[in-house]
Structures are given as C-alpha cells and as structure tokens.
Design an enzyme around this catalytic site. Structure first.
Site, PDB file in Angstrom:
ATOM      1  N   ARG A  98       0.839  -1.206   0.000  1.00  0.00           N
ATOM      2  CA  ARG A  98       0.000   0.000   0.000  1.00  0.00           C
ATOM      3  C   ARG A  98       0.870   1.251   0.000  1.00  0.00           C
ATOM      4  O   ARG A  98       0.579   2.218  -0.713  1.00  0.00           O
ATOM      5  CB  ARG A  98      -0.915   0.007   1.227  1.00  0.00           C
ATOM      6  CG  ARG A  98      -1.656   1.327   1.366  1.00  0.00           C
ATOM      7  CD  ARG A  98      -2.576   1.403   2.550  1.00  0.00           C
ATOM      8  NE  ARG A  98      -3.223   2.712   2.614  1.00  0.00           N
ATOM      9  CZ  ARG A  98      -4.249   2.997   3.406  1.00  0.00           C
ATOM     10  NH1 ARG A  98      -4.747   2.067   4.202  1.00  0.00           N
ATOM     11  NH2 ARG A  98      -4.775   4.197   3.400  1.00  0.00           N
ATOM     12  N   ASN A 152     -10.563  -4.080  -1.043  1.00  0.00           N
ATOM     13  CA  ASN A 152     -10.489  -2.948  -1.972  1.00  0.00           C
ATOM     14  C   ASN A 152      -9.557  -3.233  -3.142  1.00  0.00           C
ATOM     15  O   ASN A 152      -8.633  -4.037  -3.013  1.00  0.00           O
ATOM     16  CB  ASN A 152     -10.002  -1.698  -1.228  1.00  0.00           C
ATOM     17  CG  ASN A 152     -11.128  -0.993  -0.520  1.00  0.00           C
ATOM     18  OD1 ASN A 152     -12.249  -0.937  -1.018  1.00  0.00           O
ATOM     19  ND2 ASN A 152     -10.842  -0.433   0.647  1.00  0.00           N
ATOM     20  N   CYS A 173     -18.831  -1.763   1.251  1.00  0.00           N
ATOM     21  CA  CYS A 173     -17.915  -0.704   1.661  1.00  0.00           C
ATOM     22  C   CYS A 173     -18.551   0.040   2.820  1.00  0.00           C
ATOM     23  O   CYS A 173     -19.779   0.161   2.900  1.00  0.00           O
ATOM     24  CB  CYS A 173     -17.664   0.234   0.475  1.00  0.00           C
ATOM     25  SG  CYS A 173     -16.549   1.611   0.840  1.00  0.00           S
ATOM     26  N   HIS A 203     -16.500   4.022  -4.032  1.00  0.00           N
ATOM     27  CA  HIS A 203     -15.640   5.186  -3.817  1.00  0.00           C
ATOM     28  C   HIS A 203     -15.864   6.260  -4.879  1.00  0.00           C
ATOM     29  O   HIS A 203     -15.040   7.162  -5.045  1.00  0.00           O
ATOM     30  CB  HIS A 203     -14.156   4.798  -3.740  1.00  0.00           C
ATOM     31  CG  HIS A 203     -13.814   4.079  -2.471  1.00  0.00           C
ATOM     32  ND1 HIS A 203     -12.525   3.746  -2.124  1.00  0.00           N
ATOM     33  CD2 HIS A 203     -14.591   3.645  -1.457  1.00  0.00           C
ATOM     34  CE1 HIS A 203     -12.527   3.131  -0.954  1.00  0.00           C
ATOM     35  NE2 HIS A 203     -13.779   3.058  -0.543  1.00  0.00           N
ATOM     36  N   TYR A 256     -14.330  10.307  -1.135  1.00  0.00           N
ATOM     37  CA  TYR A 256     -13.314  10.088  -2.174  1.00  0.00           C
ATOM     38  C   TYR A 256     -13.495  11.003  -3.377  1.00  0.00           C
ATOM     39  O   TYR A 256     -12.579  11.113  -4.205  1.00  0.00           O
ATOM     40  CB  TYR A 256     -13.318   8.619  -2.602  1.00  0.00           C
ATOM     41  CG  TYR A 256     -12.757   7.707  -1.546  1.00  0.00           C
ATOM     42  CD1 TYR A 256     -11.420   7.343  -1.548  1.00  0.00           C
ATOM     43  CD2 TYR A 256     -13.560   7.234  -0.508  1.00  0.00           C
ATOM     44  CE1 TYR A 256     -10.890   6.519  -0.563  1.00  0.00           C
ATOM     45  CE2 TYR A 256     -13.051   6.412   0.485  1.00  0.00           C
ATOM     46  CZ  TYR A 256     -11.711   6.068   0.451  1.00  0.00           C
ATOM     47  OH  TYR A 256     -11.199   5.261   1.438  1.00  0.00           O
TER      48      TYR A 256
END
Length: 437
Positions: A98, A152, A173, A203, A256
């Site tokens: 990540r 995700n 989510c 998102h 987002y």
C-alpha cells in the site's frame, strides 16, 4: 449448505486488524444469524497477526456467551469447504505494498491513493489473481456459498468475480454507512429512520436523496454541509467542499470525490504528508502495530474503540446486516456493490455499481434509477471504463489495457503513463503472476 452442522463462515484475511469488527457483528446478531463455525484464514506472513487477533476473537465470543467455534488456519481450502458464506478482507503485499501504491504516483506528481487512480490500479492488479483463485476454490468446494467482498478496490474486485466466475457475489464498503451516519447527524435524526438514495461506483458514489419520513432532505443536507465542517471518514482529508461545488452537483459527494473535485488540494496534502507524518499507509502501519499490542492484552474481551481510527469503522454492522438479510430473506435495504443489469442506463449491464438495494435470499435487487444528470454522468462513465480496463489487465496480464486504464483516468497525466505503469509493474512483479510472462 446449512446442514445440521449449522452455519459456516470463512473469513479470508482473518488476521486483519478489522476482524474484531466482524466478530462483534456476528455476536450482536447471533439470535438471528447463529454462526456455528467461523474460520479465520491467513497466509504464512500474517500468521503472527492471525494468532493475536484470533485469540481476541475467542475471548470476545466467550465473554458474550455465544456458541461460535473459532478456527485459525492457513489452509484456505479447508476453511472454504462447505462454507455458507465467504468474506474477503485481505491485502496482497500487506501494508508495504500500500505504501508503494501511495508513493510511486507521487514521483510523477499524481495522486497516490490505495483505491483510486494509479495506486488503486496497482492494488487491483495484485488482488485479481488471488480473488479468482478463491472463487475457483469456492466453485469446487462451496458452490452454493455467497462471497461477500470487502477487499479494496471493492467495486473492481466484485466486478471481476461477477464477470469471470459463477460465484454469487456482493461487494461492500463502509463509506455509504459513514455518509448515512453523517447525514443523520446533520438532520438531527435517528439513523434507522433515514433512507439514503445512493448511486454510482464504489468510492465514487453520490447521495441523490436523503429520505426522512418520505421527504427528500438532500438540499437541506447540502446547505448545512456548505456552512460547516462535518467529518466523514478517517482516511481521507476533510477539506471543505465549497458552497458553489455542492450547489452545482446537487448531490451529496462521497469523501473520495475530493480526489476528483479538489485534486490540487489533495495532491499538495499528500506531498506534505510524505515529508512529515508519512503517507496514510505509513500512518496505518504504526496504528496497526499499536492495535495489535492492544489485542495481545488477555484482559481485552471486546473490540477496542481505537479501532475506529483505522478508517473502516461501522463495516461490521453493514457486513453482518447484509449476510443476515440474505440468510433470513429479509428484503431490507442495503448499500451494496451489485451487477448493474440496466439499473444505471449510461453504464454497461455487466458493470458493478454501488446502489441502494433490496436484499433477500436471492441476493440484491438494486432500486431503479432515473437517468443521471450530466453533472455526474461523465465522470461516472470514464471511471467505469477505467475499471473495466483494469479488470482486463488484471485477469489477462494485458499491458495495453493497463496503459489505457491509466491514460483515461482523470487523476493521471497521460504523458507520464508509460513510466508510471512500468514502475508499478516492476515494483509489484512478485505479486503479478499475470505479468511475469
């Protein structure tokens, strides 16, 4: 499925710091969804976390006095065999991957984020081979089971399973739940009296309506947000939207959307964060270390409040409510990632959308959607095509599809796509078997 042995659930990524969330959710709903066997699955690199969080899960179950057997295993096939529900919450490459997803795009002055843009694509490319392997195991060992995906980027991963397997799948989510909670606070209303009309992609979802006693309060919500600062999620900086932006969109944006609507601010914040506290991934890595120290405490027998700082709060309620709605054929409303099938007329039928849906034993039925206005349709369509191209790249190792996915993405400057893509592939190659050829 659902034999005399009772309900079996397998959680892939069971060593996640989020696991106490879902344990709490199953405990709260034990009377309506009596899980008998819960398998927490992880990989060798995550075994130490699995042992710690698994022990906490066992303490939580014992403290609650519910008859749930907790099994900790590295054998995914054992966990999946004859399961009724499989949940996925894993991260291929762990948090170090990540952090790379966040930092590599920043070299090219692009947003670096784990679920959207270049970083989101890298995460999807790593995840797609694994989710397809899991689906293959399910087709063989638990063909009637439901896959409930939290991994995700949830929309892309759910759509991959929907397009390339025969598995029954829904994605989930926590963002819509957080948006609903925030809206209830703005309206000074009880959350269970509010119904949100969400439509979009994971998102990239908009709140088109906020219904209280049958009246749409969305305009009131937008006006109040424009005049004050309301915190939504922990993992996205909460820059104010601005009155003109909210008025022109006419819908409630998700957190987002700041990456698209406030790109310069978000990029500058990321650049400054790298030089000070670190990327969000680096912050989370420190936070997770402290969480697992908490989890080691044998006196801890409930989900610690500190977990809310991790950024995934409330997903246990959403996840366990969804699973219970399927099991009990409730026909209740949920916010899920589900196959479009004509619901949003400007998107392909086989796309996975995020939509307010009725959920029962046959899965989710998304509510009908009036044609979307131009304010949101263009952005929705281009990101949807980016997702479709990313899926093709992830399934087939198709460099050209990956190239085009980044080229059309609004958060990526097209002139740097080749260098950016090559870096993403080179630095993730150990997790990209589809590209190793």
């Amino acid at each position: 499925m659902l034999s005399d042995r009772g309900i079996k659930v397998a959680t892939i990524g069971g060593g996640s710091s989020y696991t106490p969330e879902i344990i709490e959710g199953f405990i709260k709903r034990y009377d309506e969804f009596p899980v008998k066997d819960l398998y927490l699955v992880d990989i060798e690199e995550g075994k130490w976390k699995l042992d710690i969080v698994g022990d906490l899960a066992k303490r939580m179950v014992a403290e609650a006095g519910v008859d749930i057997n907790i099994y900790l295993t590295l054998d995914r096939r054992e966990a999946i065999k004859d399961a009724d529900f499989v949940t996925t919450q894993f991260r291929v490459g762990l948090l170090d991957a990540r952090i790379r997803d966040e930092k590599i795009p920043l070299r090219y002055n692009c947003i670096g984020q784990e679920t959207t843009g270049a970083g989101g694509m890298a995460k999807a490319l790593r995840t797609i081979p694994v989710i397809l392997d899991i689906a293959k195991d399910m087709e063989e060992l638990a063909p009637d089971a439901w896959l409930i995906n939290f991994t995700n980027p949830s929309g892309i991963i759910t759509e991959t399973v929907s397009k390339y397997t025969d598995i029954k799948v829904l994605g989930l989510c926590n963002v819509p739940i957080v948006m609903e909670k925030m809206t209830a606070e703005i309206l000074d209303a009880e959350q269970d009296k509010l119904r949100m009309d969400f439509v979009g992609l994971n998102h990239l979802v908009w709140g088109r309506g906020a219904y209280l006693e049958g009246e749409n309060k969305i305009e009131e919500v937008l006006n109040k947000i424009a005049s004050g600062n309301f915190k939504d999620v922990e993992n996205v900086p909460d820059f104010e939207w601005g009155k003109d932006l909210l008025k022109s969109v006419g819908m409630l944006p998700c957190p987002y959307h700041r990456y698209y609507y406030l790109t310069d601010l978000m990029l500058q914040e990321e650049i400054e964060a790298v030089q000070t506290e670190g990327t969000r991934g680096e912050v989370v890595k420190e936070l997770e270390a402290s969480l697992f120290e908490l989890y080691k405490n044998k006196a801890l027998k409930e989900k610690p409040k500190e977990l809310e700082e991790r950024g995934g709060q409330y997903y246990s309620d959403a996840a366990c409510d969804l699973i219970s709605a399927i099991y009990n054929d409730k026909g209740t409303l949920h916010y899920v990632n589900v196959k479009n099938n004509g619901t949003v007329n400007c998107l392909p039928d086989d796309s996975v959308i995020e939509r307010t849906s009725y959920v029962g034993k046959n899965g989710a039925t998304p509510l009908n959607v009036e044609p979307l206005p131009s304010q949101v349709k263009g952005l929705l369509q281009v990101v949807n095509e980016y997702e479709a191209l990313t899926i093709e790249a992830g399934v087939h190792g198709d460099y050209d599809s990956a190239f085009q996915a980044l080229t059309i993405h609004p958060l990526v400057e097209s002139s740097i796509v080749k260098n950016l893509l090559d870096d993403l592939i080179d630095e993730n190659i150990d997790y990209l078997p589809q590209f190793q050829k």
